[in-house]
Design a protein around this motif. Structure first.
Motif, PDB file in Angstrom:
ATOM      1  N   CYS A   8       0.819  -1.205   0.000  1.00  0.00           N
ATOM      2  CA  CYS A   8       0.000   0.000   0.000  1.00  0.00           C
ATOM      3  C   CYS A   8       0.857   1.261   0.000  1.00  0.00           C
ATOM      4  N   ALA A   9       1.332   1.688   1.160  1.00  0.00           N
ATOM      5  CA  ALA A   9       2.093   2.939   1.306  1.00  0.00           C
ATOM      6  C   ALA A   9       1.279   4.143   0.865  1.00  0.00           C
ATOM      7  N   ALA A 120       4.513   0.843  -7.747  1.00  0.00           N
ATOM      8  CA  ALA A 120       3.316   0.101  -8.182  1.00  0.00           C
ATOM      9  C   ALA A 120       2.527  -0.330  -6.951  1.00  0.00           C
ATOM     10  N   PRO A 121       1.848   0.628  -6.302  1.00  0.00           N
ATOM     11  CA  PRO A 121       1.079   0.270  -5.099  1.00  0.00           C
ATOM     12  C   PRO A 121      -0.272  -0.349  -5.437  1.00  0.00           C
ATOM     13  N   GLU A 126       1.922  -2.554 -13.303  1.00  0.00           N
ATOM     14  CA  GLU A 126       2.892  -1.665 -13.929  1.00  0.00           C
ATOM     15  C   GLU A 126       3.199  -0.481 -13.014  1.00  0.00           C
ATOM     16  N   PRO A 127       4.462  -0.102 -12.900  1.00  0.00           N
ATOM     17  CA  PRO A 127       4.815   1.051 -12.064  1.00  0.00           C
ATOM     18  C   PRO A 127       4.416   2.368 -12.721  1.00  0.00           C
ATOM     19  N   PHE A 135      12.133   8.544   1.977  1.00  0.00           N
ATOM     20  CA  PHE A 135      12.604   7.365   2.706  1.00  0.00           C
ATOM     21  C   PHE A 135      11.851   6.079   2.354  1.00  0.00           C
ATOM     22  N   LEU A 136      10.945   6.131   1.399  1.00  0.00           N
ATOM     23  CA  LEU A 136      10.216   4.916   1.031  1.00  0.00           C
ATOM     24  C   LEU A 136      10.968   4.146  -0.046  1.00  0.00           C
ATOM     25  N   ASP A 137      11.214   2.880   0.193  1.00  0.00           N
ATOM     26  CA  ASP A 137      11.823   1.995  -0.796  1.00  0.00           C
ATOM     27  C   ASP A 137      10.753   1.660  -1.838  1.00  0.00           C
ATOM     28  N   PRO A 138      10.905   2.085  -3.084  1.00  0.00           N
ATOM     29  CA  PRO A 138       9.858   1.846  -4.077  1.00  0.00           C
ATOM     30  C   PRO A 138       9.691   0.376  -4.447  1.00  0.00           C
TER      31      PRO A 138
END
Length: 327
Positions: A8-9, A120-121, A126-127, A135-138
């Motif tokens: 999610c994020a 790609a949440p 697809e991203p 600071f979020l790791d994609p």
């Protein structure tokens, strides 16, 4: 309280352009957070106030947290947010903008920047380029500093603060747009550190004592063109603020300004303190610049989120454990 954050994020990025994309409209990178075409505008104009600068889901840091970021050499991760007001009685004029003020002093928050990243949440295959927390790791959609000193209290208290204030959470907004269950249990304790009203003054809501020093700064903020000196000015005032008062400490201001400018201009020889990030703090500024450059040079093909390994991790960003390690 129990939440389902896997994949999610939603609280760490601006997902509203996904709705534009699904409707056949263009998804922009750097300016996507300014879109006014999405109905979900809970952070936009409220009581005649429109935010200037910052990003969707802006997380306000406390004075002590700003000082921690300055000490660790990660000032590049921070950005101010002012508010333009309709009622002139609620603000002061700075550089052609009427901004919210208290006792004639422009007020602002300091929070985390959101450069564009390919993510790609919500189970998407697809991203897409979206404004995403620095600071979020994609790749994993996990926070790189979750268990470190720099992890903001406001992030740790979410969504409890929303629930305590009887406000809709980002979990519920995501559920309404993309399905799946995110807010699994809304029971919560009375959250600590919920700074509201006078309690926020000098602790989270900072008052600039010299409006004339912001001449030009507010305009550049509105155009997303802040200079290192602009950021240093705001961060120094935040670091020098005194909770519960309008007072600022001259020694802390001087220290904050010099410290911020050193790291923002890449001249900080001491920016290797790993006490807060777990790794070399010097990765933050170059990674943000690289993400913006990648987005500006990108064609219609969106790269894999895994390019974060070269943009962030190879520069010293802490790795994330992945979701399987948490099960």
């Amino acid at each position: 309280m129990e939440v389902n954050c896997r994949g999610c994020a939603g609280c760490c990025l601006d997902w509203r352009p996904l709705l534009e994309s699904d409707e056949g409209r263009n998804v922009s990178g750097r300016g996507a957070a300014r879109s006014a075409s999405i109905e979900n505008e809970h952070e936009r104009a409220t009581a005649g106030r429109v935010p200037l600068g910052g990003s969707y889901n802006f997380v306000a840091l406390t004075r002590d947290e700003v000082r921690t970021y300055l000490e660790s050499g990660t000032a590049a991760a921070l950005t101010p947010r002012f508010w333009q007001v309709d009622d002139e009685r609620e603000g002061v004029e700075v550089g052609g903008h009427h901004v919210a003020a208290v006792a004639g002093r422009p007020v602002f928050f300091v929070g985390l920047r959101k450069p564009p990243k390919p993510v790609a949440p919500f189970g998407r295959e697809e991203p897409t380029w979206l404004p995403t927390c620095v600071f979020l790791d994609p790749t994993t959609l996990q926070c790189r500093i979750h268990e470190h000193e720099q992890f903001p209290d406001e992030c740790g208290a979410y969504p409890e603060h929303n629930l305590a204030l009887e406000q809709e959470t980002e979990c519920e907004r995501v559920e309404s747009q993309f399905g799946d269950e995110r807010l699994l249990d809304d029971r919560h304790d009375d959250p600590e550190g919920l700074l509201l009203g006078p309690q926020a003054l000098g602790a989270k809501l900072f008052c600039h004592p010299r409006p004339d020093d912001l001449e030009g700064v507010v305009g550049r903020l509105a155009r997303d063109e802040l200079t290192p000196a602009d950021r240093a000015e705001c961060l120094a005032v935040a670091a020098a603020s005194s909770p519960g008062t309008f007072a600022t400490s001259p020694p802390h201001y001087e220290w904050g300004y010099e410290r911020a400018l050193e790291t923002l201009e890449g001249k900080d020889d001491a920016a290797t303190d790993d006490s807060a990030t777990g790794e070399d703090a010097e990765w933050v500024g170059p990674a943000i610049d690289d993400w913006h450059q990648c987005r500006a040079e990108a064609d219609e093909t969106v790269p894999s989120p895994s390019i974060a390994e070269g943009v962030e991790e190879d520069r010293g960003a802490p790795e994330t454990p992945g979701w399987d390690a948490l099960e």
